[in-house]
Design a protein around this motif. Structure first.
Motif, PDB file in Angstrom:
ATOM      1  N   ASP A  57       3.055  -5.223 -12.963  1.00 55.53           N
ATOM      2  CA  ASP A  57       2.395  -4.338 -13.931  1.00 55.53           C
ATOM      3  C   ASP A  57       3.178  -3.040 -14.100  1.00 55.53           C
ATOM      4  O   ASP A  57       3.322  -2.526 -15.230  1.00 55.53           O
ATOM      5  CB  ASP A  57       0.966  -4.031 -13.476  1.00 55.53           C
ATOM      6  CG  ASP A  57       0.042  -5.233 -13.599  1.00 55.53           C
ATOM      7  OD1 ASP A  57       0.425  -6.217 -14.257  1.00 55.53           O
ATOM      8  OD2 ASP A  57      -1.063  -5.193 -13.020  1.00 55.53           O
ATOM      9  N   ALA A  58       3.704  -2.506 -12.992  1.00 57.28           N
ATOM     10  CA  ALA A  58       4.490  -1.279 -13.077  1.00 57.28           C
ATOM     11  C   ALA A  58       5.788  -1.525 -13.838  1.00 57.28           C
ATOM     12  O   ALA A  58       6.220  -0.686 -14.649  1.00 57.28           O
ATOM     13  CB  ALA A  58       4.781  -0.745 -11.674  1.00 57.28           C
ATOM     14  N   MET A  59       6.402  -2.676 -13.625  1.00 54.88           N
ATOM     15  CA  MET A  59       7.637  -2.996 -14.339  1.00 54.88           C
ATOM     16  C   MET A  59       7.378  -3.152 -15.831  1.00 54.88           C
ATOM     17  O   MET A  59       8.152  -2.662 -16.670  1.00 54.88           O
ATOM     18  CB  MET A  59       8.238  -4.284 -13.770  1.00 54.88           C
ATOM     19  CG  MET A  59       8.762  -4.164 -12.351  1.00 54.88           C
ATOM     20  SD  MET A  59       9.394  -5.736 -11.707  1.00 54.88           S
ATOM     21  CE  MET A  59      10.912  -5.916 -12.653  1.00 54.88           C
ATOM     22  N   ALA A  60       6.285  -3.817 -16.162  1.00 54.86           N
ATOM     23  CA  ALA A  60       5.979  -4.080 -17.572  1.00 54.86           C
ATOM     24  C   ALA A  60       5.667  -2.799 -18.333  1.00 54.86           C
ATOM     25  O   ALA A  60       5.989  -2.667 -19.517  1.00 54.86           O
ATOM     26  CB  ALA A  60       4.803  -5.047 -17.670  1.00 54.86           C
ATOM     27  N   SER A  61       5.049  -1.855 -17.668  1.00 60.80           N
ATOM     28  CA  SER A  61       4.639  -0.611 -18.322  1.00 60.80           C
ATOM     29  C   SER A  61       5.718   0.459 -18.292  1.00 60.80           C
ATOM     30  O   SER A  61       5.585   1.505 -18.948  1.00 60.80           O
ATOM     31  CB  SER A  61       3.369  -0.066 -17.654  1.00 60.80           C
ATOM     32  OG  SER A  61       3.642   0.297 -16.312  1.00 60.80           O
ATOM     33  N   GLY A  62       6.769   0.203 -17.535  1.00 63.61           N
ATOM     34  CA  GLY A  62       7.829   1.192 -17.416  1.00 63.61           C
ATOM     35  C   GLY A  62       7.506   2.303 -16.443  1.00 63.61           C
ATOM     36  O   GLY A  62       8.241   3.300 -16.354  1.00 63.61           O
ATOM     37  N   ASP A  63       6.421   2.146 -15.679  1.00 64.16           N
ATOM     38  CA  ASP A  63       6.047   3.152 -14.693  1.00 64.16           C
ATOM     39  C   ASP A  63       6.978   3.102 -13.491  1.00 64.16           C
ATOM     40  O   ASP A  63       7.708   2.123 -13.272  1.00 64.16           O
ATOM     41  CB  ASP A  63       4.612   2.929 -14.217  1.00 64.16           C
ATOM     42  CG  ASP A  63       3.589   3.185 -15.301  1.00 64.16           C
ATOM     43  OD1 ASP A  63       3.937   3.870 -16.292  1.00 64.16           O
ATOM     44  OD2 ASP A  63       2.450   2.708 -15.164  1.00 64.16           O
ATOM     45  N   LYS A  64       6.910   4.138 -12.683  1.00 61.53           N
ATOM     46  CA  LYS A  64       7.633   4.164 -11.414  1.00 61.53           C
ATOM     47  C   LYS A  64       7.112   3.029 -10.543  1.00 61.53           C
ATOM     48  O   LYS A  64       5.910   2.788 -10.457  1.00 61.53           O
ATOM     49  CB  LYS A  64       7.410   5.502 -10.718  1.00 61.53           C
ATOM     50  CG  LYS A  64       8.094   5.619  -9.362  1.00 61.53           C
ATOM     51  CD  LYS A  64       7.781   6.964  -8.709  1.00 61.53           C
ATOM     52  CE  LYS A  64       8.392   7.039  -7.319  1.00 61.53           C
ATOM     53  NZ  LYS A  64       8.066   8.322  -6.640  1.00 61.53           N
ATOM     54  N   LEU A  65       8.019   2.308  -9.909  1.00 66.02           N
ATOM     55  CA  LEU A  65       7.601   1.196  -9.065  1.00 66.02           C
ATOM     56  C   LEU A  65       6.946   1.715  -7.792  1.00 66.02           C
ATOM     57  O   LEU A  65       7.317   2.764  -7.274  1.00 66.02           O
ATOM     58  CB  LEU A  65       8.792   0.302  -8.727  1.00 66.02           C
ATOM     59  CG  LEU A  65       9.494  -0.354  -9.924  1.00 66.02           C
ATOM     60  CD1 LEU A  65      10.545  -1.348  -9.445  1.00 66.02           C
ATOM     61  CD2 LEU A  65       8.493  -1.058 -10.828  1.00 66.02           C
ATOM     62  N   PRO A  66       5.958   0.988  -7.278  1.00 66.36           N
ATOM     63  CA  PRO A  66       5.221   1.467  -6.099  1.00 66.36           C
ATOM     64  C   PRO A  66       6.083   1.447  -4.848  1.00 66.36           C
ATOM     65  O   PRO A  66       7.067   0.710  -4.754  1.00 66.36           O
ATOM     66  CB  PRO A  66       4.058   0.473  -5.991  1.00 66.36           C
ATOM     67  CG  PRO A  66       4.567  -0.766  -6.642  1.00 66.36           C
ATOM     68  CD  PRO A  66       5.443  -0.301  -7.765  1.00 66.36           C
ATOM     69  N   SER A  67       5.673   2.245  -3.865  1.00 68.43           N
ATOM     70  CA  SER A  67       6.364   2.263  -2.581  1.00 68.43           C
ATOM     71  C   SER A  67       5.817   1.155  -1.686  1.00 68.43           C
ATOM     72  O   SER A  67       4.774   0.561  -1.968  1.00 68.43           O
ATOM     73  CB  SER A  67       6.166   3.619  -1.890  1.00 68.43           C
ATOM     74  OG  SER A  67       4.804   3.768  -1.500  1.00 68.43           O
ATOM     75  N   GLU A  68       6.528   0.909  -0.611  1.00 61.56           N
ATOM     76  CA  GLU A  68       6.079  -0.109   0.346  1.00 61.56           C
ATOM     77  C   GLU A  68       4.681   0.210   0.872  1.00 61.56           C
ATOM     78  O   GLU A  68       3.820  -0.672   0.951  1.00 61.56           O
ATOM     79  CB  GLU A  68       7.071  -0.193   1.512  1.00 61.56           C
ATOM     80  CG  GLU A  68       8.454  -0.662   1.115  1.00 61.56           C
ATOM     81  CD  GLU A  68       9.484  -0.466   2.206  1.00 61.56           C
ATOM     82  OE1 GLU A  68      10.593  -1.016   2.074  1.00 61.56           O
ATOM     83  OE2 GLU A  68       9.195   0.250   3.194  1.00 61.56           O
ATOM     84  N   ILE A  69       4.450   1.445   1.242  1.00 57.67           N
ATOM     85  CA  ILE A  69       3.158   1.810   1.814  1.00 57.67           C
ATOM     86  C   ILE A  69       2.052   1.720   0.776  1.00 57.67           C
ATOM     87  O   ILE A  69       0.914   1.352   1.084  1.00 57.67           O
ATOM     88  CB  ILE A  69       3.208   3.218   2.460  1.00 57.67           C
ATOM     89  CG1 ILE A  69       1.995   3.447   3.362  1.00 57.67           C
ATOM     90  CG2 ILE A  69       3.325   4.301   1.421  1.00 57.67           C
ATOM     91  CD1 ILE A  69       1.980   2.595   4.600  1.00 57.67           C
ATOM     92  N   GLU A  70       2.372   2.015  -0.487  1.00 57.54           N
ATOM     93  CA  GLU A  70       1.373   1.866  -1.549  1.00 57.54           C
ATOM     94  C   GLU A  70       1.002   0.401  -1.757  1.00 57.54           C
ATOM     95  O   GLU A  70      -0.171   0.077  -1.974  1.00 57.54           O
ATOM     96  CB  GLU A  70       1.908   2.479  -2.849  1.00 57.54           C
ATOM     97  CG  GLU A  70       1.938   4.008  -2.843  1.00 57.54           C
ATOM     98  CD  GLU A  70       2.678   4.582  -4.040  1.00 57.54           C
ATOM     99  OE1 GLU A  70       2.400   5.749  -4.380  1.00 57.54           O
ATOM    100  OE2 GLU A  70       3.527   3.865  -4.637  1.00 57.54           O
ATOM    101  N   ILE A  71       1.994  -0.468  -1.670  1.00 56.96           N
ATOM    102  CA  ILE A  71       1.718  -1.902  -1.827  1.00 56.96           C
ATOM    103  C   ILE A  71       0.863  -2.394  -0.664  1.00 56.96           C
ATOM    104  O   ILE A  71      -0.139  -3.092  -0.857  1.00 56.96           O
ATOM    105  CB  ILE A  71       3.034  -2.699  -1.896  1.00 56.96           C
ATOM    106  CG1 ILE A  71       3.833  -2.297  -3.145  1.00 56.96           C
ATOM    107  CG2 ILE A  71       2.754  -4.207  -1.914  1.00 56.96           C
ATOM    108  CD1 ILE A  71       5.266  -2.803  -3.151  1.00 56.96           C
ATOM    109  N   GLU A  72       1.244  -2.024   0.563  1.00 56.01           N
ATOM    110  CA  GLU A  72       0.489  -2.466   1.750  1.00 56.01           C
ATOM    111  C   GLU A  72      -0.952  -1.989   1.698  1.00 56.01           C
ATOM    112  O   GLU A  72      -1.889  -2.755   1.973  1.00 56.01           O
ATOM    113  CB  GLU A  72       1.168  -1.972   3.028  1.00 56.01           C
ATOM    114  CG  GLU A  72       0.672  -2.640   4.301  1.00 56.01           C
ATOM    115  CD  GLU A  72      -0.611  -2.034   4.840  1.00 56.01           C
ATOM    116  OE1 GLU A  72      -1.362  -2.743   5.540  1.00 56.01           O
ATOM    117  OE2 GLU A  72      -0.878  -0.845   4.562  1.00 56.01           O
ATOM    118  N   SER A  73      -1.156  -0.740   1.325  1.00 61.07           N
ATOM    119  CA  SER A  73      -2.514  -0.191   1.226  1.00 61.07           C
ATOM    120  C   SER A  73      -3.320  -0.925   0.153  1.00 61.07           C
ATOM    121  O   SER A  73      -4.491  -1.264   0.364  1.00 61.07           O
ATOM    122  CB  SER A  73      -2.438   1.303   0.898  1.00 61.07           C
ATOM    123  OG  SER A  73      -3.725   1.845   0.737  1.00 61.07           O
TER     124      SER A  73
END
Length: 391
Positions: A176-192
């Protein structure tokens, strides 16, 4: 909400009956178990482990649980399958094991305890039961836990389903972040995010929960950091052109499963494809070799020999896998040094891998049920290379 995590009194009565049969065969009069996982397995009591002893005690006539006062209400709330024996505090003016010993004033038989118990507690047990004929370690429960009851397999299968959903949620967050052009999430954001997602599934879809330590969590590590087999998630943002490992799992009713995938942020290079191909085939071979009647060692030898024959010995850092049950890691060990015969009802991981220093790691892991008709991978998230490209 029809799925029940919490096992009922009938299940624990069956467990206790089977323990007593094994105790009788081994000449054990009183069995004491003090690990968090053994306590969950025998009583259904889940607690936050501290220095305060919590000890399951069983004889041919009854089952008890030694607990500190602060756990009394918690144990009653969980409707545990044992009668509580309560001490006030640790280290205590009235020592916990002295309280336990007074509950069995006529105990003169053989007392056994788990191999994993601390030496300090062995001495306390011996002091609390001075008239016992013998004190000895036993692997009785460890052996019993190797093969799961049907009720446990139901829990493992649901944990596997949710673990796959965790991987999907992580992939969707990045996509979703890639499709929208947003900054990609961090590892800790993904884990959370994926941990909260798993807990949300349980709260919305299950009629009850067993709250345990490590309810839902995982490792998220990307790029060159993924070459560390157990890299902890950081604030490092994932990047296009890199690979990422989502190593995720949960415990449903105190029974564990894990689903792990290596994914690519954008189309992989030829070098990445080559590395992934070796990890993919090794994992396919390992899973197929988890056959009832064969040894744990045979699966490890097969898959790791393939990696070595592929010219990647220097990137090989660990075994094929490990058993799962109440814990994420427990016997049997799918490793060349473990000649345990695989039996229907065992649950193991299948996760051979390669780790290229300074570049990336490639690991695919599934939770596999050993079944009479062949290995049953309970985690099913896609793994073919064209199915693990994000974006």
């Amino acid at each position: 909400m029809t799925f029940h995590q919490v096992l009922g009194a009938d299940f624990y009565a069956k467990v206790h009956a089977d323990i007593r049969k094994r105790m009788a065969a081994a000449g054990i009069d009183l069995l004491l178990l003090d690990s968090n996982d053994d306590v969950i397995y025998t009583t259904g009591f889940s607690h936050y482990t501290t220095e305060r002893p919590v000890v399951f005690a069983i004889t041919q006539d009854g089952a008890w649980l030694l607990i500190p006062e602060l756990e009394r209400a918690h144990a009653a709330h969980q409707n545990i399958a044992a009668e509580p024996i309560v001490y006030f505090e640790f280290p205590g003016v009235d020592k916990p094991f002295d309280v336990l010993g007074r509950a069995f004033p006529d105990m003169k038989g053989t007392i056994a305890y788990s191999h994993a118990i601390s030496l300090v507690r062995v001495g306390q047990i011996e002091a609390a039961f001075p008239n016992a004929r013998a004190h000895k370690p036993t692997n009785l429960i460890q052996q019993m836990r190797l093969v799961k009851y049907p009720e446990e397999i139901v829990l493992h299968r649901e944990a596997a389903r949710i673990s796959d959903e965790m991987v999907k949620a992580g992939v969707d967050l990045i996509a979703d972040a890639m499709a929208s052009g947003d900054k990609l999430p961090s590892e800790i954001e993904i884990e959370s995010f994926v941990s909260r997602h798993a807990m949300k599934i349980m709260h919305e879809e299950h009629a009850d929960l067993m709250l345990v330590q490590g309810l839902a969590s995982g490792l998220v590590y990307s790029g060159a950091r993924s070459a560390f087999p157990h890299g902890m998630p950081t604030g490092y943002p994932v990047k296009r052109g890199e690979s990422i490992i989502l190593s995720l799992g949960c415990r449903v009713g105190g029974r564990a499963a894990e689903s792990e995938r290596t994914l690519f942020i954008g189309e992989p290079t030829k070098e990445q494809e080559g590395h992934y191909g070796v990890a993919f085939e090794a994992q396919r071979m390992a899973t197929a070799a988890l056959i009832a009647g064969h040894t744990c060692a045979s699966a490890d030898n097969l898959a790791l020999t393939y990696i070595r024959d592929s010219g990647m010995s220097e990137y090989l850092l660990h075994r094929v896998g490990h058993g799962m049950g109440v814990m994420f890691h427990e016997p049997p060990w799918v490793e060349a040094g473990d000649d345990t015969i695989l039996e229907p009802g065992m649950v193991t991981s299948s996760e051979p891998a390669i780790f290229v220093p300074g570049f990336a790691g490639y690991r695919i892991a599934d939770t596999v049920l050993i079944a009479a008709e062949g290995p049953d991978s309970m985690t099913k998230y896609p793994r073919a290379i064209d199915q693990v490209v994000i974006g």
